[in-house]
Design a protein around this motif. Structure first.
Motif, mmCIF file in Angstrom:
data_model
loop_
_atom_site.group_PDB
_atom_site.id
_atom_site.type_symbol
_atom_site.label_atom_id
_atom_site.label_comp_id
_atom_site.label_asym_id
_atom_site.label_seq_id
_atom_site.Cartn_x
_atom_site.Cartn_y
_atom_site.Cartn_z
ATOM 1 N N CYS A 234 54.842 35.664 87.951
ATOM 2 C CA CYS A 234 55.047 34.697 87.198
ATOM 3 C C CYS A 234 56.755 34.432 86.788
ATOM 4 O O CYS A 234 56.774 33.392 86.235
ATOM 5 C CB CYS A 234 54.669 35.163 85.670
ATOM 6 N N ASN A 235 57.453 35.001 87.581
ATOM 7 C CA ASN A 235 58.812 34.880 87.636
ATOM 8 C C ASN A 235 59.651 35.903 88.669
ATOM 9 O O ASN A 235 58.836 36.378 89.343
ATOM 10 C CB ASN A 235 59.357 35.382 86.067
ATOM 11 N N GLU A 236 60.710 35.672 88.608
ATOM 12 C CA GLU A 236 61.570 36.196 89.734
ATOM 13 C C GLU A 236 61.474 37.654 89.844
ATOM 14 O O GLU A 236 61.278 38.368 90.870
ATOM 15 C CB GLU A 236 63.131 35.655 89.847
ATOM 16 N N PHE A 237 61.448 38.416 88.570
ATOM 17 C CA PHE A 237 61.340 39.636 88.622
ATOM 18 C C PHE A 237 60.321 40.287 88.959
ATOM 19 O O PHE A 237 60.309 41.384 90.143
ATOM 20 C CB PHE A 237 61.769 40.170 87.136
ATOM 21 N N VAL A 238 59.024 39.636 88.787
ATOM 22 C CA VAL A 238 57.757 40.078 89.236
ATOM 23 C C VAL A 238 57.710 39.573 90.651
ATOM 24 O O VAL A 238 56.952 40.565 91.332
ATOM 25 C CB VAL A 238 56.668 39.492 88.495
ATOM 26 N N ALA A 239 58.071 38.699 91.302
ATOM 27 C CA ALA A 239 58.065 38.436 92.661
ATOM 28 C C ALA A 239 58.923 39.355 93.648
ATOM 29 O O ALA A 239 58.317 39.733 94.456
ATOM 30 C CB ALA A 239 58.775 37.025 92.627
ATOM 31 N N SER A 240 60.089 39.964 93.077
ATOM 32 C CA SER A 240 60.654 40.773 93.787
ATOM 33 C C SER A 240 59.909 42.078 93.811
ATOM 34 O O SER A 240 60.031 42.735 94.770
ATOM 35 C CB SER A 240 62.075 40.918 92.889
ATOM 36 N N PHE A 241 59.491 42.541 92.715
ATOM 37 C CA PHE A 241 58.712 43.761 92.614
ATOM 38 C C PHE A 241 57.489 43.737 93.443
ATOM 39 O O PHE A 241 57.118 44.860 93.944
ATOM 40 C CB PHE A 241 58.510 44.192 91.117
ATOM 41 N N SER A 242 57.047 42.577 93.579
ATOM 42 C CA SER A 242 55.540 42.540 94.224
ATOM 43 C C SER A 242 55.719 42.406 95.624
ATOM 44 O O SER A 242 54.620 42.461 96.626
ATOM 45 C CB SER A 242 54.871 41.280 93.644
ATOM 46 N N GLY A 243 56.733 42.463 96.117
ATOM 47 C CA GLY A 243 57.024 42.112 97.499
ATOM 48 C C GLY A 243 57.622 41.019 98.239
ATOM 49 O O GLY A 243 57.486 40.965 99.262
ATOM 50 N N MET A 244 57.768 40.065 97.489
ATOM 51 C CA MET A 244 58.243 38.705 97.919
ATOM 52 C C MET A 244 59.819 39.027 98.495
ATOM 53 O O MET A 244 60.665 39.042 97.493
ATOM 54 C CB MET A 244 58.034 37.603 96.724
#
Length: 365
Positions: A234-244
Motif C-alpha cells: 500500500c505504500n513505499e515502506f511496505v514495498a521495501s519491506f516486502s522485497g520490492m
C-alpha cells in the motif's frame, strides 16, 4: 463458562501504549478469527513484541481493551482465566531447571490434570515435536533447537485457544529453523490452533501465515493475505519491506489503453494502471522480475521496458547474486550464479535489462 461461537477468538480495540512520552502502539482495531495463522511483521522497534505482550495480558499498562470470544478481559472474564486459555513462546526458551518431561508437563499440572492423562498428553507432544528421546534429559543440557522444541511442546500440550509466538526462530541456524518450522506448521494445522506469530523475516511470514499484518512505528500499515501484501503493497515502506528492491518516484505523462507511461529522471517506464497524467506515483519492481542479457544479444521479449545500463555493484547471496544497475534509473535484479558466470557479470560492464509492464506495481502519491 460458555463461549459464543460466532465471535472472533481475540479482538483488540483502541490499544494505545506510551513510554516516556513516546507512542509505542496505536492500534485502532485488530481481530483474529478462529483457526487463523497471522504474522505480525515489521522492523525492530515496530511494536510487534509489545502488541503480543498486550494481547497475551503479560503487559497491563496500556489503554484500550482486549476481547476474548466477545468477552472483555478484566470485565467479563478475569485475566487469570484468559491466560489459562492461551500459550506464549518466546525468542529464548524459558525452561525450568528440570527434565524435558517435567517442563512439558508443567502447564498441565498447573491445570490439575490427573497423572495418567498428563503423562499421555506429554508423550503425545514430545512425539509431535520429535523429542521423545529427550524426555529424561535436563533442560539446561539441550541445544538451542532442542530447547525451543521443548518450549513449543509445552505450549501446545495445554491445547490453547491461541498460541502467541515471538520470533521463536531468530536465534537458530537455518537447517534447525527449517526443520522446526515444518513441525510447527504441521502441528498448528493438525490441532487447528489459532496462532499469532511475530517476525521481522518476511520469508518466515510467507511460509507460516495465511494473513500478514505489517506494523511500522506502532501502527498497522497494511493487513491482508501474503499475496496481497507482497504483490500489492500500500505504500513505499511496505514495498521495501516486502522485497520490492527497485522503488522509483516519477510522474505519469500518458494514459492509454490501460498502460500508463511514467517519467522518472527523464527515463520513460510503461506500467499497467489507470492514473491520470501529471499525477505523482511510486514504481515498485521485484528483482526477480528484471531480466538481464548481453548488450550484443537481440532478445525477443514481450517486455515493454528495456534499458541499457552499467553494473555498479554485485552482491553474492547464496544461490543467486544481487545486481545493482544504473540505467538512468537505479534497478536491482537477481540472477543465478550459473547465469552470472555465463554473462560474465562484473562491476563496470554494460548490460541490457528488461521487465514487463505487468511487473511494475504503481502506488499513487
Amino acid at each position: 463458562m460458555m463461549w459464543e461461537n460466532n465471535m472472533s477468538v481475540i479482538e483488540a480495540k483502541g490499544i494505545s501504549l506510551n513510554r516516556k512520552g513516546h507512542r509505542i502502539l496505536n492500534i485502532f482495531n485488530l481481530r483474529i478469527d478462529e483457526g487463523e495463522v497471522v504474522s505480525l511483521i515489521g522492523p525492530n522497534g515496530a511494536g510487534k513484541t509489545s502488541l503480543l505482550m498486550i494481547l497475551s495480558c503479560l503487559f497491563r499498562n496500556f489503554s484500550g481493551k482486549i476481547l476474548f470470544r466477545g468477552l472483555e478481559v478484566e470485565k467479563d472474564i478475569t485475566a487469570f482465566e484468559y491466560r489459562r486459555k492461551i500459550s506464549m513462546v518466546f525468542q529464548e526458551p524459558l525452561l525450568f531447571n528440570t527434565t524435558v518431561f517435567e517442563n512439558v508437563a508443567s502447564g498441565l499440572k498447573f491445570r490439575r490434570f490427573n497423572k495418567r492423562e498428563c503423562r499421555r498428553i506429554v508423550y503425545e507432544h514430545l512425539e509431535r515435536f520429535g523429542i521423545i528421546h529427550l524426555s529424561t534429559r535436563l533442560a539446561r543440557t539441550l541445544s538451542g533447537g532442542e530447547a525451543q522444541r521443548v518450549s513449543l511442546a509445552r505450549a501446545f500440550a495445554i491445547r490453547p485457544h491461541i498460541i502467541f509466538l515471538d520470533e521463536p526462530f531468530s536465534s537458530l541456524d537455518k537447517p534447525t529453523k527449517d526443520a522446526l518450522m515444518e513441525d510447527l506448521e504441521r502441528n498448528i494445522r493438525d490441532l487447528k490452533i489459532t496462532a499469532i506469530f511475530a517476525t521481522h523475516d518476511r520469508d518466515e511470514a510467507l511460509r507460516m501465515s495465511e494473513r500478514i499484518i505489517v506494523l511500522n512505528q506502532g501502527e498497522i500499515v497494511q493487513d491482508g493475505s501474503p499475496e496481497e501484501v507482497m504483490n500489492h503493497p500500500c505504500n513505499e515502506f511496505v514495498a521495501s519491506f516486502s522485497g520490492m528492491e527497485t522503488i522509483i518516484s516519477g510522474t505519469v505523462v500518458k494514459n492509454e489503453g490501460g498502460i500508463i507511461t511514467i517519467s522518472a529522471s527523464g527515463v520513460y517506464i510503461d506500467a499497467v494502471g489507470d492514473v491520470a497524467p501529471t499525477r505523482k506515483v511510486i514504481l515498485c519492481i521485484k528483482p526477480e522480475d528484471i531480466v538481464l542479457y548481453p548488450v550484443s544479444h537481440k532478445l525477443k521479449s514481450s517486455a515493454r521496458n528495456t534499458f541499457t545500463g552499467t553494473i555498479t555493484r554485485v552482491v553474492p547471496s547464496g544461490f543467486y547474486q544481487k545486481i545493482y544497475l544504473n540505467c538512468g534509473i537505479p534497478l536491482v535484479a537477481y540472477i543465478t550464479n550459473s547465469s552470472a558466470k555465463a554473462l560474465e557479470i562484473s562491476e563496470g560492464i554494460n548490460i541490457m535489462a528488461s521487465f514487463k509492464a505487468t511487473s511494475v506495481h504503481v502506488i499513487r502519491q
